[in-house]
Design an enzyme around this catalytic site. Structure first.
Site, PDB file in Angstrom:
ATOM      1  N   ASP A  66       0.811  -1.211   0.000  1.00 37.45           N
ATOM      2  CA  ASP A  66       0.000   0.000   0.000  1.00 37.45           C
ATOM      3  C   ASP A  66       0.848   1.266   0.000  1.00 37.45           C
ATOM      4  O   ASP A  66       2.071   1.207   0.138  1.00 37.45           O
ATOM      5  CB  ASP A  66      -0.975  -0.011   1.192  1.00 37.45           C
ATOM      6  CG  ASP A  66      -0.309  -0.411   2.510  1.00 37.45           C
ATOM      7  OD1 ASP A  66       0.933  -0.458   2.576  1.00 37.45           O
ATOM      8  OD2 ASP A  66      -1.044  -0.668   3.479  1.00 37.45           O
ATOM      9  N   ASP A 134      -7.699  -2.418  14.326  1.00 36.36           N
ATOM     10  CA  ASP A 134      -9.099  -2.697  13.971  1.00 36.36           C
ATOM     11  C   ASP A 134      -9.235  -3.937  13.077  1.00 36.36           C
ATOM     12  O   ASP A 134     -10.287  -4.179  12.500  1.00 36.36           O
ATOM     13  CB  ASP A 134      -9.736  -1.473  13.291  1.00 36.36           C
ATOM     14  CG  ASP A 134      -9.069  -1.086  11.975  1.00 36.36           C
ATOM     15  OD1 ASP A 134      -8.042  -1.729  11.602  1.00 36.36           O
ATOM     16  OD2 ASP A 134      -9.545  -0.147  11.306  1.00 36.36           O
ATOM     17  N   HIS A 136      -7.465  -4.506  10.313  1.00 34.89           N
ATOM     18  CA  HIS A 136      -7.181  -4.297   8.890  1.00 34.89           C
ATOM     19  C   HIS A 136      -5.891  -4.977   8.466  1.00 34.89           C
ATOM     20  O   HIS A 136      -4.978  -5.173   9.263  1.00 34.89           O
ATOM     21  CB  HIS A 136      -7.211  -2.812   8.494  1.00 34.89           C
ATOM     22  CG  HIS A 136      -6.048  -1.967   8.923  1.00 34.89           C
ATOM     23  ND1 HIS A 136      -6.207  -0.782   9.619  1.00 34.89           N
ATOM     24  CD2 HIS A 136      -4.713  -2.090   8.733  1.00 34.89           C
ATOM     25  CE1 HIS A 136      -5.019  -0.229   9.819  1.00 34.89           C
ATOM     26  NE2 HIS A 136      -4.092  -1.008   9.306  1.00 34.89           N
ATOM     27  N   GLU A 141      -9.799  -1.687   5.386  1.00 36.67           N
ATOM     28  CA  GLU A 141     -10.461  -1.408   6.655  1.00 36.67           C
ATOM     29  C   GLU A 141     -11.698  -2.302   6.797  1.00 36.67           C
ATOM     30  O   GLU A 141     -12.164  -2.890   5.823  1.00 36.67           O
ATOM     31  CB  GLU A 141     -10.857   0.073   6.697  1.00 36.67           C
ATOM     32  CG  GLU A 141      -9.670   1.042   6.630  1.00 36.67           C
ATOM     33  CD  GLU A 141      -8.836   1.109   7.924  1.00 36.67           C
ATOM     34  OE1 GLU A 141      -9.010   0.242   8.810  1.00 36.67           O
ATOM     35  OE2 GLU A 141      -8.007   2.034   8.028  1.00 36.67           O
TER      36      GLU A 141
HETATM   37  C1  GLP Z   1      -0.657   0.368   8.775  1.00 36.32           C
HETATM   38  C2  GLP Z   1      -0.370  -0.421   7.461  1.00 36.32           C
HETATM   39  C3  GLP Z   1      -0.541  -1.889   7.654  1.00 36.32           C
HETATM   40  C4  GLP Z   1       0.084  -2.284   8.969  1.00 36.32           C
HETATM   41  C5  GLP Z   1      -0.724  -1.711  10.100  1.00 36.32           C
HETATM   42  C6  GLP Z   1      -0.083  -1.890  11.474  1.00 36.32           C
HETATM   43  O1  GLP Z   1      -1.618   1.336   8.702  1.00 36.32           O
HETATM   44  N1  GLP Z   1      -1.091  -0.001   6.300  1.00 36.32           N
HETATM   45  O2  GLP Z   1       0.039  -2.592   6.560  1.00 36.32           O
HETATM   46  O3  GLP Z   1       0.103  -3.672   9.119  1.00 36.32           O
HETATM   47  O4  GLP Z   1      -1.112  -0.394   9.869  1.00 36.32           O
HETATM   48  O5  GLP Z   1       0.992  -1.041  11.677  1.00 36.32           O
HETATM   49  P1  GLP Z   1       2.063  -1.254  12.795  1.00 36.32           P
HETATM   50  O6  GLP Z   1       2.890  -2.424  12.365  1.00 36.32           O
HETATM   51  O7  GLP Z   1       2.869   0.007  12.827  1.00 36.32           O
HETATM   52  O8  GLP Z   1       1.334  -1.517  14.049  1.00 36.32           O
END
Ligand code: GLP
Length: 241
Positions: A66, A134, A136, A141
């Site tokens: 992404d 959440d 995702h 989402e």
């Molecule tokens: C972000 C990314 C995800 C990631 C998630 C958790 O928004 N788009 O790919 O897995 O949130 O992030 P983190 O690893 O910093 O907790």
């Protein structure tokens, strides 16, 4: 099928993840890569292994999940910049072999379709995932259709808050949209490796592994994939039965 590996903490999660990943760091393989804080330990191991053992990425391709909409690639919090800083610039992967969706352009939906076409031509051997608080995966989402392809999406309020820390803790600086591989795109990967660490992931981990397969928890779809490894540390596993 999901194989769950429980570890003590984030450091041990990175070690286990590297053991899984290592099997795929071979010529001709296609890696699906992720951003966020979670994969940083794994990327550090990959860099260390490259430097110490000369493991080469010259014949490896990568596709990221992404990117934020509207951030130039020169912005330090763009996922393009993140990947270069934490991995690509420290290993020998050719720039042209790496792919991060672009969050800039005239027709982001058309670009998203092209991204899916590129992935279809080079199917992902192992997709690395984190998980949002959440539930995702990538930026899919809650409520995103399970058969979605790469698309433009609005970020959930909770995700904007979670990611605020990367933008001077100023909510007005966090992008509100992203381009993300869809859940359908992610499910086409041959193997999936999801890492979840920290207590703020405990609820999402429980719903992913023990809840119904439902669009309210995007990660729950992984219960329907043939080959998933989930690495969870103690705090993230604390609500599991
Ligand atoms: C972000 C990314 C995800 C990631 C998630 C958790 O928004 N788009 O790919 O897995 O949130 O992030 P983190 O690893 O910093 O907790």
């Amino acid at each position: 099928m999901i194989r769950v590996i429980r570890v003590k903490d984030a450091a041990e999660a990175a070690e286990k993840a590297f053991e899984v990943m290592k099997e795929f760091i071979k010529p001709g393989k296609v890696l699906g890569l992720a951003t966020g804080s979670t994969p940083l330990g794994l990327y550090a191991k990959m860099v260390e292994d490259h430097k110490q053992n000369g493991t080469s990425y010259k014949e490896i391709k990568s596709f990221n999940l992404d990117e934020y909409v509207g951030l130039p690639i020169t912005h330090p919090e763009s996922y393009y910049a993140f990947m270069h800083r934490n991995l690509f610039d420290q290993i020998d992967i050719p720039e042209e072999n790496t792919h991060v969706p672009s969050g800039l352009g005239e027709d982001l939906e058309a670009q998203a379709r092209e991204y899916d076409e590129m992935i279809a031509e080079s199917p992902v051997d192992i997709q690395l995932l984190g998980i949002g608080s959440d539930g995702h995966i990538a930026f899919n989402e809650p409520g995103t259709p399970f058969d979605s392809g790469t698309h433009v999406t609005d970020l959930a309020e909770s995700t904007i808050k979670d990611n605020c820390r990367f933008f001077d803790n100023d909510i007005s600086k966090v992008p509100t949209q992203a381009v993300t591989q869809g859940i359908g795109t992610i499910m086409k990967a041959r193997n999936i490796l999801l890492i979840a660490t920290g207590a703020n992931k405990a609820k999402a981990v429980k719903e992913m592994l023990e809840g119904p397969v439902d669009e309210s928890c995007p990660a729950s779809i992984l219960q329907r994939h043939d080959s998933v490894v989930v690495i969870v540390d103690e705090p993230a596993a604390s609500l599991l039965s």
